[in-house]
Design a protein around this motif. Structure first.
Motif, PDB file in Angstrom:
ATOM      1  N   ASN A  54     -46.666  28.802  30.572  1.00 37.80           N
ATOM      2  CA  ASN A  54     -46.104  29.503  31.731  1.00 37.80           C
ATOM      3  C   ASN A  54     -45.054  28.607  32.372  1.00 37.80           C
ATOM      4  O   ASN A  54     -45.286  27.414  32.552  1.00 37.80           O
ATOM      5  N   ILE A  55     -43.910  29.186  32.695  1.00 40.57           N
ATOM      6  CA  ILE A  55     -42.816  28.429  33.314  1.00 40.57           C
ATOM      7  C   ILE A  55     -42.356  29.183  34.550  1.00 40.57           C
ATOM      8  O   ILE A  55     -42.087  30.384  34.483  1.00 40.57           O
ATOM      9  N   GLN A  56     -42.293  28.480  35.672  1.00 40.97           N
ATOM     10  CA  GLN A  56     -41.775  29.064  36.907  1.00 40.97           C
ATOM     11  C   GLN A  56     -40.583  28.240  37.349  1.00 40.97           C
ATOM     12  O   GLN A  56     -40.695  27.033  37.530  1.00 40.97           O
ATOM     13  N   ALA A  57     -39.459  28.905  37.510  1.00 40.27           N
ATOM     14  CA  ALA A  57     -38.237  28.211  37.911  1.00 40.27           C
ATOM     15  C   ALA A  57     -37.461  29.079  38.886  1.00 40.27           C
ATOM     16  O   ALA A  57     -36.621  29.874  38.472  1.00 40.27           O
ATOM     17  N   PRO A  58     -37.749  28.946  40.177  1.00 46.27           N
ATOM     18  CA  PRO A  58     -36.957  29.718  41.136  1.00 46.27           C
ATOM     19  C   PRO A  58     -35.509  29.266  41.077  1.00 46.27           C
ATOM     20  O   PRO A  58     -35.213  28.139  40.687  1.00 46.27           O
ATOM     21  N   ARG A  59     -34.618  30.162  41.421  1.00 45.70           N
ATOM     22  CA  ARG A  59     -33.184  29.837  41.370  1.00 45.70           C
ATOM     23  C   ARG A  59     -32.915  28.590  42.208  1.00 45.70           C
ATOM     24  O   ARG A  59     -33.295  28.495  43.364  1.00 45.70           O
ATOM     25  N   GLY A  60     -32.271  27.630  41.599  1.00 38.15           N
ATOM     26  CA  GLY A  60     -31.960  26.383  42.275  1.00 38.15           C
ATOM     27  C   GLY A  60     -30.621  26.449  42.980  1.00 38.15           C
ATOM     28  O   GLY A  60     -29.960  27.486  43.014  1.00 38.15           O
ATOM     29  N   LYS A  61     -30.223  25.328  43.534  1.00 36.70           N
ATOM     30  CA  LYS A  61     -28.931  25.226  44.203  1.00 36.70           C
ATOM     31  C   LYS A  61     -27.826  25.360  43.169  1.00 36.70           C
ATOM     32  O   LYS A  61     -27.919  24.826  42.072  1.00 36.70           O
ATOM     33  N   SER A  62     -26.777  26.097  43.515  1.00 41.34           N
ATOM     34  CA  SER A  62     -25.717  26.309  42.535  1.00 41.34           C
ATOM     35  C   SER A  62     -24.327  26.178  43.152  1.00 41.34           C
ATOM     36  O   SER A  62     -24.146  26.296  44.350  1.00 41.34           O
ATOM     37  N   THR A  63     -23.381  25.916  42.282  1.00 43.66           N
ATOM     38  CA  THR A  63     -21.967  25.829  42.623  1.00 43.66           C
ATOM     39  C   THR A  63     -21.213  26.546  41.509  1.00 43.66           C
ATOM     40  O   THR A  63     -21.490  26.327  40.334  1.00 43.66           O
ATOM     41  N   LYS A  64     -20.261  27.402  41.872  1.00 41.09           N
ATOM     42  CA  LYS A  64     -19.458  28.117  40.873  1.00 41.09           C
ATOM     43  C   LYS A  64     -20.350  28.846  39.866  1.00 41.09           C
ATOM     44  O   LYS A  64     -20.074  28.845  38.674  1.00 41.09           O
ATOM     45  N   GLU A  65     -21.470  29.395  40.305  1.00 39.84           N
ATOM     46  CA  GLU A  65     -22.420  30.112  39.442  1.00 39.84           C
ATOM     47  C   GLU A  65     -23.068  29.217  38.385  1.00 39.84           C
ATOM     48  O   GLU A  65     -23.589  29.697  37.389  1.00 39.84           O
ATOM     49  N   ILE A  66     -23.036  27.927  38.593  1.00 42.35           N
ATOM     50  CA  ILE A  66     -23.677  26.963  37.706  1.00 42.35           C
ATOM     51  C   ILE A  66     -24.774  26.271  38.507  1.00 42.35           C
ATOM     52  O   ILE A  66     -24.557  25.853  39.637  1.00 42.35           O
ATOM     53  N   ASP A  67     -25.971  26.134  37.899  1.00 48.24           N
ATOM     54  CA  ASP A  67     -27.050  25.446  38.595  1.00 48.24           C
ATOM     55  C   ASP A  67     -26.731  23.955  38.708  1.00 48.24           C
ATOM     56  O   ASP A  67     -26.296  23.329  37.750  1.00 48.24           O
ATOM     57  N   THR A  68     -26.903  23.419  39.917  1.00 45.45           N
ATOM     58  CA  THR A  68     -26.629  22.011  40.164  1.00 45.45           C
ATOM     59  C   THR A  68     -27.884  21.251  40.583  1.00 45.45           C
ATOM     60  O   THR A  68     -27.873  20.035  40.650  1.00 45.45           O
ATOM     61  N   HIS A  69     -28.946  21.964  40.898  1.00 41.75           N
ATOM     62  CA  HIS A  69     -30.253  21.378  41.193  1.00 41.75           C
ATOM     63  C   HIS A  69     -31.299  22.411  40.809  1.00 41.75           C
ATOM     64  O   HIS A  69     -31.152  23.588  41.116  1.00 41.75           O
ATOM     65  N   ILE A  70     -32.336  21.969  40.112  1.00 41.59           N
ATOM     66  CA  ILE A  70     -33.386  22.899  39.699  1.00 41.59           C
ATOM     67  C   ILE A  70     -34.738  22.202  39.779  1.00 41.59           C
ATOM     68  O   ILE A  70     -34.836  21.001  39.546  1.00 41.59           O
ATOM     69  N   ALA A  71     -35.752  22.968  40.162  1.00 39.58           N
ATOM     70  CA  ALA A  71     -37.137  22.494  40.160  1.00 39.58           C
ATOM     71  C   ALA A  71     -37.950  23.501  39.353  1.00 39.58           C
ATOM     72  O   ALA A  71     -37.818  24.706  39.543  1.00 39.58           O
ATOM     73  N   VAL A  72     -38.766  22.999  38.432  1.00 38.06           N
ATOM     74  CA  VAL A  72     -39.496  23.852  37.498  1.00 38.06           C
ATOM     75  C   VAL A  72     -40.960  23.443  37.472  1.00 38.06           C
ATOM     76  O   VAL A  72     -41.279  22.249  37.533  1.00 38.06           O
ATOM     77  N   GLN A  73     -41.854  24.429  37.393  1.00 47.05           N
ATOM     78  CA  GLN A  73     -43.279  24.153  37.208  1.00 47.05           C
ATOM     79  C   GLN A  73     -43.710  24.704  35.856  1.00 47.05           C
ATOM     80  O   GLN A  73     -43.371  25.832  35.500  1.00 47.05           O
ATOM     81  N   LEU A  74     -44.450  23.887  35.113  1.00 47.08           N
ATOM     82  CA  LEU A  74     -44.914  24.241  33.779  1.00 47.08           C
ATOM     83  C   LEU A  74     -46.440  24.199  33.741  1.00 47.08           C
ATOM     84  O   LEU A  74     -47.038  23.271  34.274  1.00 47.08           O
ATOM     85  N   SER A  75     -47.048  25.175  33.106  1.00 44.66           N
ATOM     86  CA  SER A  75     -48.503  25.190  32.890  1.00 44.66           C
ATOM     87  C   SER A  75     -48.752  25.060  31.396  1.00 44.66           C
ATOM     88  O   SER A  75     -48.116  25.745  30.592  1.00 44.66           O
ATOM     89  N   TYR A  76     -49.704  24.197  31.033  1.00 40.92           N
ATOM     90  CA  TYR A  76     -50.017  23.932  29.631  1.00 40.92           C
ATOM     91  C   TYR A  76     -51.390  24.486  29.265  1.00 40.92           C
ATOM     92  O   TYR A  76     -52.248  24.641  30.134  1.00 40.92           O
ATOM     93  N   PRO A  77     -51.617  24.783  27.973  1.00 43.31           N
ATOM     94  CA  PRO A  77     -52.900  25.352  27.539  1.00 43.31           C
ATOM     95  C   PRO A  77     -54.111  24.514  27.943  1.00 43.31           C
ATOM     96  O   PRO A  77     -55.184  25.059  28.224  1.00 43.31           O
ATOM     97  N   SER A  78     -53.965  23.186  28.007  1.00 41.48           N
ATOM     98  CA  SER A  78     -55.087  22.310  28.346  1.00 41.48           C
ATOM     99  C   SER A  78     -55.422  22.330  29.836  1.00 41.48           C
ATOM    100  O   SER A  78     -56.395  21.723  30.255  1.00 41.48           O
ATOM    101  N   GLY A  79     -54.605  23.009  30.631  1.00 43.50           N
ATOM    102  CA  GLY A  79     -54.830  23.045  32.076  1.00 43.50           C
ATOM    103  C   GLY A  79     -53.963  22.072  32.851  1.00 43.50           C
ATOM    104  O   GLY A  79     -53.967  22.067  34.077  1.00 43.50           O
ATOM    105  N   ILE A  80     -53.217  21.242  32.157  1.00 40.44           N
ATOM    106  CA  ILE A  80     -52.315  20.298  32.821  1.00 40.44           C
ATOM    107  C   ILE A  80     -51.171  21.077  33.449  1.00 40.44           C
ATOM    108  O   ILE A  80     -50.625  21.993  32.847  1.00 40.44           O
ATOM    109  N   LEU A  81     -50.834  20.707  34.668  1.00 42.37           N
ATOM    110  CA  LEU A  81     -49.661  21.256  35.355  1.00 42.37           C
ATOM    111  C   LEU A  81     -48.590  20.181  35.374  1.00 42.37           C
ATOM    112  O   LEU A  81     -48.897  19.002  35.547  1.00 42.37           O
ATOM    113  N   ALA A  82     -47.359  20.585  35.197  1.00 40.25           N
ATOM    114  CA  ALA A  82     -46.258  19.627  35.249  1.00 40.25           C
ATOM    115  C   ALA A  82     -45.122  20.233  36.057  1.00 40.25           C
ATOM    116  O   ALA A  82     -44.929  21.444  36.062  1.00 40.25           O
ATOM    117  N   GLN A  83     -44.420  19.372  36.741  1.00 37.35           N
ATOM    118  CA  GLN A  83     -43.218  19.775  37.451  1.00 37.35           C
ATOM    119  C   GLN A  83     -42.098  18.834  37.024  1.00 37.35           C
ATOM    120  O   GLN A  83     -42.344  17.681  36.724  1.00 37.35           O
TER     121      GLN A  83
END
Length: 134
Positions: A54-83
């Motif tokens: 599972n990947i969650q990535a809300p729209r980050g900060k952008s300039t000229k329709e290009i992402d310039t900052h992004i924060a993402v959360q990832l869920s793994y099968p083992s239960g580990i969460l990563a950002q």
């Protein structure tokens, strides 16, 4: 039951030329995710030895329709969460951390082995760089 093991990776750099840097060219697939965001997600997948389910990535900060900052959360099968987050707004930062020290011994051992592996990889990278540069 133990806490959930969480890992966090970060890659930031300062983009100096905002007017005509190729990293901001949409015709070239520009943006922080395509340029430097691939590195934190790759190292997380490598160290966790799984692909996210599972990947969650809300729209980050952008300039000229290009992402310039992004924060993402990832869920793994083992239960580990990563950002991970990546940004062109610096300062230069490259980190990976294991957080939420779990009470479950298996996860605590896993967290320790991940950080030991990170140190080993850093040493290998340093040795390779030194060999290349000398």
């Amino acid at each position: 039951m133990g806490e959930i093991l969480t890992m966090r990776a970060r890659f930031h750099l300062t983009l100096e030329n905002w007017d005509d840097d190729i990293r901001l060219d949409s015709n070239l697939g520009g943006g922080v995710l395509n340029d430097i965001g691939c590195y934190p997600v790759n190292v997380l997948n490598y160290l966790i030895e799984e692909s996210p389910i599972n990947i969650q990535a809300p729209r980050g900060k952008s300039t000229k329709e290009i992402d310039t900052h992004i924060a993402v959360q990832l869920s793994y099968p083992s239960g580990i969460l990563a950002q991970f987050d990546a940004s062109f707004y610096g300062p230069m930062t490259q980190t990976i951390d294991c957080t939420n020290a779990p009470t479950n011994r298996d996860h605590r051992t896993q967290c320790s082995s991940i950080l030991i592996e990170r140190k080993r990889l850093n040493a290998q990278c340093y040795r390779r760089t030194k060999q290349i540069c000398t």
